[in-house]
Scaffold this active site. Structure first.
Site, mmCIF file in Angstrom:
data_model
loop_
_atom_site.group_PDB
_atom_site.id
_atom_site.type_symbol
_atom_site.label_atom_id
_atom_site.label_comp_id
_atom_site.label_asym_id
_atom_site.label_seq_id
_atom_site.Cartn_x
_atom_site.Cartn_y
_atom_site.Cartn_z
ATOM 1 N N GLY A 131 -3.142 -0.361 17.768
ATOM 2 C CA GLY A 131 -2.235 -0.438 16.623
ATOM 3 C C GLY A 131 -2.069 0.915 15.959
ATOM 4 O O GLY A 131 -2.998 1.736 15.955
ATOM 5 N N ALA A 132 -0.875 1.151 15.439
ATOM 6 C CA ALA A 132 -0.581 2.444 14.796
ATOM 7 C C ALA A 132 0.137 2.217 13.473
ATOM 8 O O ALA A 132 1.016 2.981 13.086
ATOM 9 C CB ALA A 132 0.255 3.313 15.737
ATOM 10 N N ASN A 153 -4.844 1.810 -1.700
ATOM 11 C CA ASN A 153 -5.260 0.424 -1.979
ATOM 12 C C ASN A 153 -5.971 0.301 -3.326
ATOM 13 O O ASN A 153 -6.303 -0.798 -3.742
ATOM 14 C CB ASN A 153 -6.132 -0.144 -0.852
ATOM 15 C CG ASN A 153 -7.539 0.421 -0.875
ATOM 16 O OD1 ASN A 153 -7.800 1.459 -1.477
ATOM 17 N ND2 ASN A 153 -8.461 -0.261 -0.221
ATOM 18 N N GLY A 196 -0.303 0.893 9.134
ATOM 19 C CA GLY A 196 -0.947 1.428 7.929
ATOM 20 C C GLY A 196 -2.463 1.428 8.013
ATOM 21 O O GLY A 196 -3.107 2.401 7.583
ATOM 22 N N LYS A 231 0.807 -1.231 0.000
ATOM 23 C CA LYS A 231 0.000 0.000 0.000
ATOM 24 C C LYS A 231 0.840 1.280 0.000
ATOM 25 O O LYS A 231 0.468 2.263 -0.627
ATOM 26 C CB LYS A 231 -0.972 -0.007 1.186
ATOM 27 C CG LYS A 231 -2.075 -1.054 1.021
ATOM 28 C CD LYS A 231 -3.057 -1.025 2.168
ATOM 29 C CE LYS A 231 -4.005 -2.220 2.072
ATOM 30 N NZ LYS A 231 -4.983 -2.271 3.152
HETATM 31 P P1 NDP Z 1 1.070 -2.929 9.916
HETATM 32 O O1 NDP Z 1 2.119 -3.955 9.782
HETATM 33 O O2 NDP Z 1 1.210 -1.632 9.214
HETATM 34 O O3 NDP Z 1 0.874 -2.564 11.487
HETATM 35 C C1 NDP Z 1 0.808 -3.579 12.433
HETATM 36 C C2 NDP Z 1 0.437 -3.021 13.798
HETATM 37 O O4 NDP Z 1 0.221 -4.124 14.660
HETATM 38 C C3 NDP Z 1 1.507 -2.147 14.441
HETATM 39 O O5 NDP Z 1 0.890 -1.124 15.157
HETATM 40 C C4 NDP Z 1 2.218 -3.145 15.383
HETATM 41 O O6 NDP Z 1 2.809 -2.520 16.511
HETATM 42 C C5 NDP Z 1 1.037 -3.968 15.823
HETATM 43 N N1 NDP Z 1 1.385 -5.316 16.299
HETATM 44 C C6 NDP Z 1 1.874 -6.343 15.579
HETATM 45 N N2 NDP Z 1 2.012 -7.444 16.356
HETATM 46 C C7 NDP Z 1 1.612 -7.085 17.606
HETATM 47 C C8 NDP Z 1 1.515 -7.774 18.848
HETATM 48 N N3 NDP Z 1 1.867 -9.061 18.961
HETATM 49 N N4 NDP Z 1 1.034 -7.110 19.932
HETATM 50 C C9 NDP Z 1 0.674 -5.825 19.824
HETATM 51 N N5 NDP Z 1 0.748 -5.107 18.671
HETATM 52 C C10 NDP Z 1 1.209 -5.732 17.580
HETATM 53 O O7 NDP Z 1 -0.287 -3.689 9.518
HETATM 54 P P2 NDP Z 1 -1.610 -3.014 8.905
HETATM 55 O O8 NDP Z 1 -1.883 -1.785 9.684
HETATM 56 O O9 NDP Z 1 -1.482 -2.918 7.441
HETATM 57 O O10 NDP Z 1 -2.732 -4.140 9.199
HETATM 58 C C11 NDP Z 1 -3.263 -4.328 10.497
HETATM 59 C C12 NDP Z 1 -4.431 -5.305 10.441
HETATM 60 O O11 NDP Z 1 -5.536 -4.768 9.733
HETATM 61 C C13 NDP Z 1 -4.096 -6.636 9.756
HETATM 62 O O12 NDP Z 1 -4.667 -7.669 10.532
HETATM 63 C C14 NDP Z 1 -4.808 -6.532 8.419
HETATM 64 O O13 NDP Z 1 -5.179 -7.813 7.921
HETATM 65 C C15 NDP Z 1 -6.043 -5.722 8.802
HETATM 66 N N6 NDP Z 1 -6.664 -5.024 7.656
HETATM 67 C C16 NDP Z 1 -7.937 -5.394 7.275
HETATM 68 C C17 NDP Z 1 -8.583 -4.767 6.212
HETATM 69 C C18 NDP Z 1 -9.967 -5.196 5.806
HETATM 70 O O14 NDP Z 1 -10.417 -4.837 4.707
HETATM 71 N N7 NDP Z 1 -10.685 -5.913 6.646
HETATM 72 C C19 NDP Z 1 -7.928 -3.677 5.462
HETATM 73 C C20 NDP Z 1 -6.598 -3.332 5.965
HETATM 74 C C21 NDP Z 1 -6.008 -4.012 7.013
HETATM 75 P P3 NDP Z 1 4.290 -1.876 16.435
HETATM 76 O O15 NDP Z 1 4.123 -0.535 15.787
HETATM 77 O O16 NDP Z 1 4.724 -1.781 17.843
HETATM 78 O O17 NDP Z 1 5.134 -2.815 15.618
#
Ligand code: NDP
Length: 280
Positions: free
Chosen positions: A130-131, A89, A133, A68
């Site tokens: 979460g912070a 997207n 994308g 993205k």
């Molecule tokens: P990113 O990789 O950009 O961000 C991941 C986030 O998750 C970060 O904030 C990270 O924290 C946090 N994280 C990862 N593992 C852990 C953990 N074990 N405990 C706590 N925090 C954690 O991912 P995206 O933002 O792109 O996607 C996030 C979710 O949204 C995914 O599950 C994706 O499938 C879903 N999604 C669904 C959509 C839909 O149409 N339904 C569309 C877009 C996304 P840190 O910053 O500390 O690493």
């Protein structure tokens, strides 16, 4: 020669993508003639694969994990919501041949919450876990609904604070770590971490969810995600996953490309039926 307009989703992994089925149903529903395929494309190959796709007459692309941000950089111009989300997207060819980047994720989430689940966001206390994308893409559309407040909690605290700071002029929003949430209560908790994908959960206190509060996991799967299960265990009024958001963001992309709004409810019902649920 194939005279149908060509669309595709690029991502990695992509084998289990539901987007080709969703767009095929939208096309049937609205009498549109088009092809929509899923292609496994790595971040390294994205730019050349997208260039080839459009050079060969492709009309539009969806881009998913991990593409993205690259799609955002690839687009010649961007909509306001894509600029704010710093992620794209949906790419589409314009009349002058340029490629427009848009982000339909936030709009998809808000439509799922408001229309499919009849939830009220105005005045709600919203917590986003979460912070990354996905969080970035949903903040502005959520703030447009005039919630009372949005708190972003993230494992890497500085990312939550920085992200909240970017949207401060649009509403009441703050960032923090998970352990700063003690004694707070929220009407809506959105899980936008990727923890669910590996069956894990951020550390969450039992009292976080207000009475009649709603849990929503942006992730989805054939079985309830860890966060959906947490919501049920904590007596959420509803504990939902992101399947509806997936269909709604696809419908918005379809509208951008074809100028017609498909009906999402039958598609959500079909996908829920396929995973063994009778109710959306
Ligand atoms: P990113 O990789 O950009 O961000 C991941 C986030 O998750 C970060 O904030 C990270 O924290 C946090 N994280 C990862 N593992 C852990 C953990 N074990 N405990 C706590 N925090 C954690 O991912 P995206 O933002 O792109 O996607 C996030 C979710 O949204 C995914 O599950 C994706 O499938 C879903 N999604 C669904 C959509 C839909 O149409 N339904 C569309 C877009 C996304 P840190 O910053 O500390 O690493």
């Amino acid at each position: 020669m194939n005279l149908k307009d060509r669309y595709a989703v690029f991502g990695q992994p992509i084998a289990h993508s539901k987007s080709p089925l969703i767009h095929q149903i939208f096309a049937q529903q609205t009498g549109q003639s088009l092809d929509y395929e899923a292609h496994e494309v790595s971040a390294e190959l994205f730019s050349s694969a997208a260039e080839t796709f459009f050079a060969e007459g492709g009309k539009g692309l969806n881009c998913t994990v991990p593409l993205k941000e690259l799609a955002w950089a690839f687009a010649d111009c961007k909509t306001e919501r894509a600029r704010l989300g710093k992620a794209v997207n949906t790419l589409s060819v314009q009349a002058d041949g340029s490629v427009l980047g848009d982000n339909t994720d936030g709009c998809g989430l808000v439509r799922d919450l408001l229309i499919n689940h009849a939830l009220m966001l105005t005045g709600a206390r919203i917590l986003i876990l979460g912070a990354g994308g996905a969080s970035r893409g949903i903040i502005a559309p959520l703030l447009e609904q005039s919630p009372r407040s949005i708190v972003i909690a993230n494992r890497t605290v500085s990312k939550a604070i920085d992200l909240a700071g970017e949207f401060q002029d649009r509403g009441a929003i703050a960032g923090c770590g998970f352990n700063a949430l003690n004694h707070s209560q929220f009407d809506l908790i959105l899980n936008a971490t990727s923890a669910s994908l590996s069956g894990r959960l951020p550390p969450l206190e039992a009292g976080l969810l207000a009475e009649n509060g709603v849990c929503y996991d942006l992730a989805y799967g054939d079985a309830p995600t860890a966060f959906v299960r947490w919501g049920r265990e904590n007596h959420a009024f509803k504990s939902l996953d992101g399947l509806g958001m997936l269909v709604e963001q696809a419908a918005e992309a379809f509208y951008i490309w074809r100028g017609v709004h498909p009906e999402t409810r039958p598609v959500i019902e079909l996908l829920n039926f396929q995973r063994g649920e009778n109710q959306p």
